[in-house]
Enzyme design. Structure first.
Site, short mmCIF file in Angstrom:
data_model
loop_
_atom_site.label_atom_id
_atom_site.label_comp_id
_atom_site.label_asym_id
_atom_site.label_seq_id
_atom_site.Cartn_x
_atom_site.Cartn_y
_atom_site.Cartn_z
N ARG A 50 -9.50 1.19 9.22
CA ARG A 50 -9.08 -0.23 9.57
C ARG A 50 -10.06 -0.97 10.36
NH1 ARG A 50 -3.32 0.47 9.47
NH2 ARG A 50 -2.19 -0.94 9.89
N ARG A 63 11.83 -1.94 12.20
CA ARG A 63 10.40 -1.65 12.81
C ARG A 63 9.91 -2.51 13.98
NH1 ARG A 63 5.72 0.16 8.85
NH2 ARG A 63 4.57 -0.68 10.42
N LYS A 81 0.92 -1.31 0.06
CA LYS A 81 -0.08 -0.09 -0.18
C LYS A 81 0.66 1.24 -0.05
CE LYS A 81 -2.08 -0.86 3.96
NZ LYS A 81 -1.62 -2.08 4.21
N ARG A 100 -0.23 -8.87 13.70
CA ARG A 100 -0.95 -7.85 12.74
C ARG A 100 -1.45 -8.79 11.46
NH1 ARG A 100 4.19 -5.41 10.90
NH2 ARG A 100 2.98 -3.77 9.93
N ARG A 122 11.80 -6.51 5.72
CA ARG A 122 11.77 -5.00 6.01
C ARG A 122 12.39 -5.09 7.57
NH1 ARG A 122 5.92 -2.30 5.28
NH2 ARG A 122 5.41 -3.05 7.24
P1 AMP Z 1 0.94 0.69 9.39
O1 AMP Z 1 2.17 1.49 9.26
O2 AMP Z 1 -0.05 1.21 8.46
O3 AMP Z 1 1.24 -0.85 9.18
O4 AMP Z 1 0.61 0.68 10.75
C1 AMP Z 1 1.33 0.31 11.88
C2 AMP Z 1 0.63 0.27 13.19
O5 AMP Z 1 0.12 1.51 13.77
C3 AMP Z 1 -0.49 -0.88 13.37
O6 AMP Z 1 -0.23 -2.02 13.56
C4 AMP Z 1 -1.29 -0.21 14.45
O7 AMP Z 1 -0.92 -0.42 15.64
C5 AMP Z 1 -1.05 1.31 14.15
N1 AMP Z 1 -2.31 1.91 13.19
C6 AMP Z 1 -1.99 2.78 12.19
N2 AMP Z 1 -3.04 2.81 11.51
C7 AMP Z 1 -4.01 2.72 12.50
C8 AMP Z 1 -5.44 2.86 12.34
N3 AMP Z 1 -5.88 3.36 11.34
N4 AMP Z 1 -6.15 2.06 13.45
C9 AMP Z 1 -5.56 1.63 14.47
N5 AMP Z 1 -4.30 1.52 14.55
C10 AMP Z 1 -3.47 2.03 13.49
#
Ligand code: AMP
Length: 187
Positions: free
Chosen positions: A88, A133, A13, A144, A127
């Site tokens: 989400r 990360r 994404k 996740r 990654r």
């Molecule tokens: P991402 O970088 O989008 O993979 O997000 C990494 C982490 O950030 C996720 O595993 C959640 O802990 C948190 N996170 C990011 N976006 C959201 C969202 N819209 N709702 C809830 N948690 C989020």
């Protein structure tokens, strides 16, 4: 245009969204990036998010909904935006619908990146080695992916019912995938 990027962690994404943002001349906003900034800066939001983030769990809606409201109220969002990593949950999706409606705007498409699970695990593991990360550690990766299945995958149905869902096969070369993305937003 207002476009949502849907798909599990590691489905591409971020990469495809950046290309699309440039192509369309609109901003891409990622809640994951905003949370990482907030954690680095040690803000109240960052402190509330950290425990969930590190475990690979979703930050609760009562924390995220304020962030989404703030994003959609930004002046640059008036021209439309690419939403990366949100909504989400169904609660977040309803909030996005409501907030867009207050601005007389609507969603144009939801791009759903489809990638087999073994490929996702492979990508996220590499990654983890490259970027370190915290939530790309093996335990958090599994968590996740499960959280995605349980809480975010239901959005596919939510948007299919609204005739907005476009499935994008997310394997192959970056350029090949982007061609699919480009076609999906212009059709
Ligand atoms: P991402 O970088 O989008 O993979 O997000 C990494 C982490 O950030 C996720 O595993 C959640 O802990 C948190 N996170 C990011 N976006 C959201 C969202 N819209 N709702 C809830 N948690 C989020």
């Amino acid at each position: 245009m207002n476009i949502i990027l849907l798909g599990p962690p590691g489905s591409g994404k971020g990469t495809q969204g950046a290309l699309l943002a440039e192509h369309l001349g609109i901003v891409k906003i990622s809640t994951g990036d905003l949370l990482r900034d907030a954690m680095r800066a040690g803000t109240t939001l960052g402190k509330r998010a950290k425990a969930y983030y590190d475990k690979g769990e979703l930050v609760p809606d009562d924390v995220i909904l304020g962030l989404i409201e703030e994003i959609l109220a930004r002046p640059e969002a008036r021209r439309g935006m690419i939403m990366d990593g949100f909504p989400r949950t169904v609660g977040q999706a309803e909030a996005v619908d409501r907030l867009l409606a207050t601005r007389d705007a609507a969603l144009d498409a939801v791009l759903n990146f489809v990638v087999p699970e073994d490929e996702l695990i492979r990508r996220l593991s590499s990654r983890s080695e490259e970027q370190g990360r915290a939530d790309d550690a093996p335990e958090a990766i599994r968590k996740r992916l499960k959280v995605y299945e349980d809480q975010t995958a239901p959005l596919e149905e939510y948007y299919r019912e609204r005739n907005l869902l476009r499935n994008i096969p997310g394997t192959g070369e970056i350029d090949t995938i982007f061609e699919r993305v480009r076609r999906a937003v212009t059709s």
